[in-house]
Design an enzyme around this catalytic site. Structure first.
Site, PDB file in Angstrom:
ATOM      1  CD  GLU A  29      10.383  11.671  12.177  1.00 44.18           C
ATOM      2  OE1 GLU A  29       9.338  11.046  12.426  1.00 44.18           O
ATOM      3  OE2 GLU A  29      11.322  11.195  11.507  1.00 44.18           O
ATOM      4  CB  CYS A  82      12.806   8.405   8.823  1.00 42.29           C
ATOM      5  SG  CYS A  82      13.645   7.377   7.628  1.00 42.29           S
ATOM      6  CE  LYS A 135      -1.819   2.498   3.284  1.00 42.09           C
ATOM      7  NZ  LYS A 135      -1.656   3.866   2.732  1.00 42.09           N
ATOM      8  CB  SER A 175       4.646   8.311  12.130  1.00 39.96           C
ATOM      9  OG  SER A 175       3.480   7.579  12.425  1.00 39.96           O
ATOM     10  CD  GLU A 177      13.269   3.538   8.311  1.00 39.03           C
ATOM     11  OE1 GLU A 177      13.244   4.313   9.286  1.00 39.03           O
ATOM     12  OE2 GLU A 177      13.238   3.914   7.146  1.00 39.03           O
TER      13      GLU A 177
END
Lengths: 289, 485
Positions: B396, B299, B191, B244, B265
């Protein structure tokens, strides 16, 4: 009137936290019986506070233990094996009492536990070679992957195999530099505390292994949800408890080891129990003049 | 600043259909549900196309197509044949690289210079790399033993992999997921993110051009609910997610107890540490690349600059001079350094965290930088006087925002760098070799870039410590996620 025989001096079984042997801060204990149902001893029934103290001791010990040379860690694991060998008779007695096996069978199990430690001791300065790599990146860079310990690991020791199973879950965690908090077999915790006495006299720094005895269902959820624990080994958890612990572990993305099926503790273990608690770090540096 | 004439890459090379269905079992099919969504060009807010939001029933169809392909074809195919399919795909990507780069920049907003020179070459390289593993898995160091202690057969695949990827590197993340999965003999349902589905849909066409057996790769578009249905599907054996930490936690909770293999990840808040003896000009380039590459939608971005106190003024002056030369604007312009923020929602998040930075007392600075009238944009921004407790030092931001902190000693730098629940990457800038190695040893992060930053390669394992997730992608290590070992 016959001369009374000498009355044995019994041992008080306590917890092992940060290299010391405290009773549970809760003051609680529970009766441990042999496989035949005879009273053996009162073991400490650790509380949430004890579990947190144990995690904090493990965290404190992590920089020193993970920073020790692999050679040094290997020697200390071998030293643990030496100390166990010296207490062979005591371990055999305890395994007989706990498991109801013959003295001969118990002897085999104790020997296998000692040999298991020796096997893992040798891995300390070899697992990095198997797991690491110099990666041939497409560019002028030095690129090296090495393995590092994950951190503080909470270990639920198997309910069966109070010594061999216990050694088989502790050794792979600590040989690579992790520190741990171990919940001993609820039914048969006494060999674990005797093992703690071995650990305390094997040059293993205090806090590297912390042993709790008590109710698994009470202790495991606290450890699985503790935010300063980096990984959990749920080997000794019954199904339902393991699932809820796995859910708790998601909160801070703990690494979870949960073997499927029954483990044959006498078989050679393979490296999976070590790699489950290793991280891969990759370092890049440009090459140039 | 030099004047540049506009140098836009032509978009004639891409052919975007007005509407897309789902790619299931090698065919384009309509969704069984009736939800649809539009994908827009974030630089112009122009609608590019419309795509289906896959329903639970669609996900179910895709998983059963993948299961069937796994059992009847792909799981039984010799490794050398799987390898050739992957080599084919790598070549098709190379052949269509420019088209895919333009499409990526249109849908994502990233500068063409990056999609053309970084994303696409890495995508092709990733397929090429894992193609070579497909028939060599027995040499990868997994599955040495069988139950009887004898040397065993080649390690086995897991089965059907559910893969959910983010919008920051849409096609590259697809490559990181699909290449190793297929090399190991798994089939996949992937997806893509709801704001960047187009390159994944183009990849579906590439699978057809490669004559990949139907069902080996299935692409279902959609948002969070589609992703949830996919990772929670009972007939999936493996879940791989990049995104996330918040969603990662939810997935870990969903997967708990199911026995599915999981790799995650997740987020990061990397420290980029500059010592006083560093080569300053190179460090400035590294800092810029670390946080402004891909608009900071990375990231592993170096979002916390830790600078040694003695060179703080000098470094910040140089950094500000450099930031004033960055060109923000049309992603398709070959001179553009900073493209568009991927979505209105992401822009709102960056804006709100930046406001929090000011409210908490940090000092904000941006170069004067004209912002296009349409689209989503955020100027390169840095904050000085940042404390470790500030939200902009802990959370973040996933945007072009750099938080600057200082340190005095190497030990303090390590302490501050590791003071984060994340542990994905870190950077070290110093000319002293022994200090690099000492720092690299102490930093709790999965990737450490020394005197460089944001380098990627298919041979090099990537992944985090702590709440940045678990498992590695890339290299021999990346195989483990897709093998039953």
């Amino acid at each position: 009137m016959t001369e009374p025989g000498r009355l044995a001096v019994r041992k008080t079984y306590k917890l092992y936290i940060g290299g010391a042997f405290p009773r549970s801060e809760s003051g609680r204990s529970y009766a441990v019986t042999s496989s035949k149902g005879d009273f053996l001893a009162n073991a400490s029934r650790a509380s949430r506070k004890d579990a947190r103290d144990a995690v904090s001791a493990a965290r404190k010990a992590f920089p020193g233990w993970s920073g020790a040379t692999a050679y040094n860690r290997g020697q200390i694991l071998y030293r643990i094996a030496e100390m166990m060998e010296g207490r062979r008779a005591q371990f055999v007695d305890e395994v007989v009492a706990a498991d109801g096996v013959s003295a001969r069978k118990a002897g085999e199990l104790v020997d296998a536990a000692v040999d298991r430690l020796v096997w893992y001791a040798g891995w300390s300065d070899k697992i990095g070679v198997i797991q690491g790599a110099a990666n041939p990146v497409a560019g002028p860079y030095f690129n090296l992957s090495t393995s590092e310990p994950t951190g503080v690991v909470a270990v639920v020791a198997p309910q069966e195999g109070p010594l061999l199973g216990l050694i088989s879950v502790i050794a792979p965690v600590i040989v690579t530099g992790n520190t741990c908090v171990v919940v001993a077999s609820e039914r048969a915790p006494l060999p674990a505390i005797t093992l703690a006495e071995v650990l305390a006299t094997s040059d293993l720094p205090g806090g590297v292994v912390n042993l709790l005895t008590g109710r698994l269902a009470e202790l495991a959820p606290w450890l699985a949800s503790h935010m300063d624990v980096n990984a959990v080994d749920l080997t000794g958890c019954p199904e339902e408890l393991a699932v809820s612990c796995e859910q708790d572990a998601a909160e801070n993305l703990k690494r979870v080891l949960r073997p499927s099926g029954k483990v044959d503790w006498l078989a050679e273990p393979g490296i999976e129990r070590m790699t489950a608690f290793l991280e891969t770090k990759t370092v890049w540096h440009p090459i140039g003049v | 600043m030099f004047e540049y004439a506009p140098a836009p890459e032509s978009r004639d090379i891409v052919d975007i259909r007005p509407s897309y269905g789902l790619f299931i079992n090698g065919e384009w099919v309509d969704s069984l549900g009736d939800e649809r969504e539009k994908t827009i060009n974030p630089a112009t807010e122009e609608v590019l196309s419309e795509f289906a939001i896959a329903s639970d029933a669609d996900v179910d169809r895709a998983v059963s197509a993948a299961r069937k392909a796994y059992e009847s074809v792909w799981g039984r195919l010799p490794g050398r044949e799987r390898a050739k399919y992957l080599f084919r795909i790598a070549r098709l990507i190379q052949e269509r690289a420019r088209e895919l780069a333009v499409l990526e920049s249109l849908d994502n907003g990233k500068p063409i210079r990056e999609s053309r020179d970084v994303d696409l070459p890495l995508v092709a390289a990733h397929f090429f790399y894992y193609a070579g593993w497909a028939d060599k898995l027995g040499y990868a160091g997994f599955g040495r033993r069988t139950a009887d202690g004898q040397s065993g057969a080649d390690p086995r695949p897991l089965g059907v992999a559910a893969q959910v990827i983010p919008w920051n590197f849409p096609l590259l993340m697809l490559a990181w997921k699909i290449a190793p999965a297929l090399a190991c003999g798994n089939t996949v349902v992937l997806k893509p993110a709801e704001t960047t589905p187009l390159t994944a849909l183009a990849f579906a066409e590439i699978c057809r051009q490669a004559d990949l057996p139907p069902g080996v790769v299935n692409i279902v578009t959609g948002a969070g609910a589609t992703g949830q249905a996919l990772v929670g599907h009972p007939d999936v054996n493996k879940v791989a997610f990049t995104g996330s930490t918040e969603v990662g936690r939810m997935i870990a909770r969903t997967v708990a107890g199911s026995g599915k293999k999981l790799t995650l990840e997740l987020g990061g808040k990397a420290a980029n540490i500059v010592f006083e003896d560093a080569a300053l000009d190179q460090a400035v380039e590294g800092i810029v690349n670390g946080i402004f590459f891909n608009q900071g939608h990375v990231c592993c971005a170096g979002s916390r600059l830790l600078v040694q106190e003695s060179i703080e003024t000098e470094l910040l002056d140089a950094l500000k001079r450099r930031l004033a030369t960055l060109r923000l604007g049309d992603p398709l312009d070959k001179n553009t350094d900073i493209g568009a923020i991927n979505s209105a929602a992401q822009l709102a998040k960056i804006t709100s965290l930046s406001e929090a930075g000011e409210q908490e007392g940090a000092e904000r600075w941006s170069p004067s930088c004209p912002i296009p009238e349409k689209g989503f944009w955020f100027p390169p921004t840095l904050f000085t006087g940042v404390a470790q407790s500030h939200r902009i030092a802990r959370e973040e931001i996933f945007g072009p925002v750099l938080s600057v902190l200082t340190f005095r000693t190497p030990a303090e730098a390590v302490e501050k760098a590791n003071n984060s629940p994340f542990g994905l990457s870190a950077g070290v800038w110093t000319e002293k070799g022994s200090r690099i190695l000492w720092m690299a040893d102490k930093l709790r992060a999965g990737v450490v870039w020394a005197n460089t930053f944001n380098r990627f390669d298919p041979t090099s394992p990537f992944g985090g410590y702590k709440e940045s997730g678990y498992g590695r992608e890339g290299g021999r290590h990346g195989l483990e996620a897709y093998l039953d070992v």
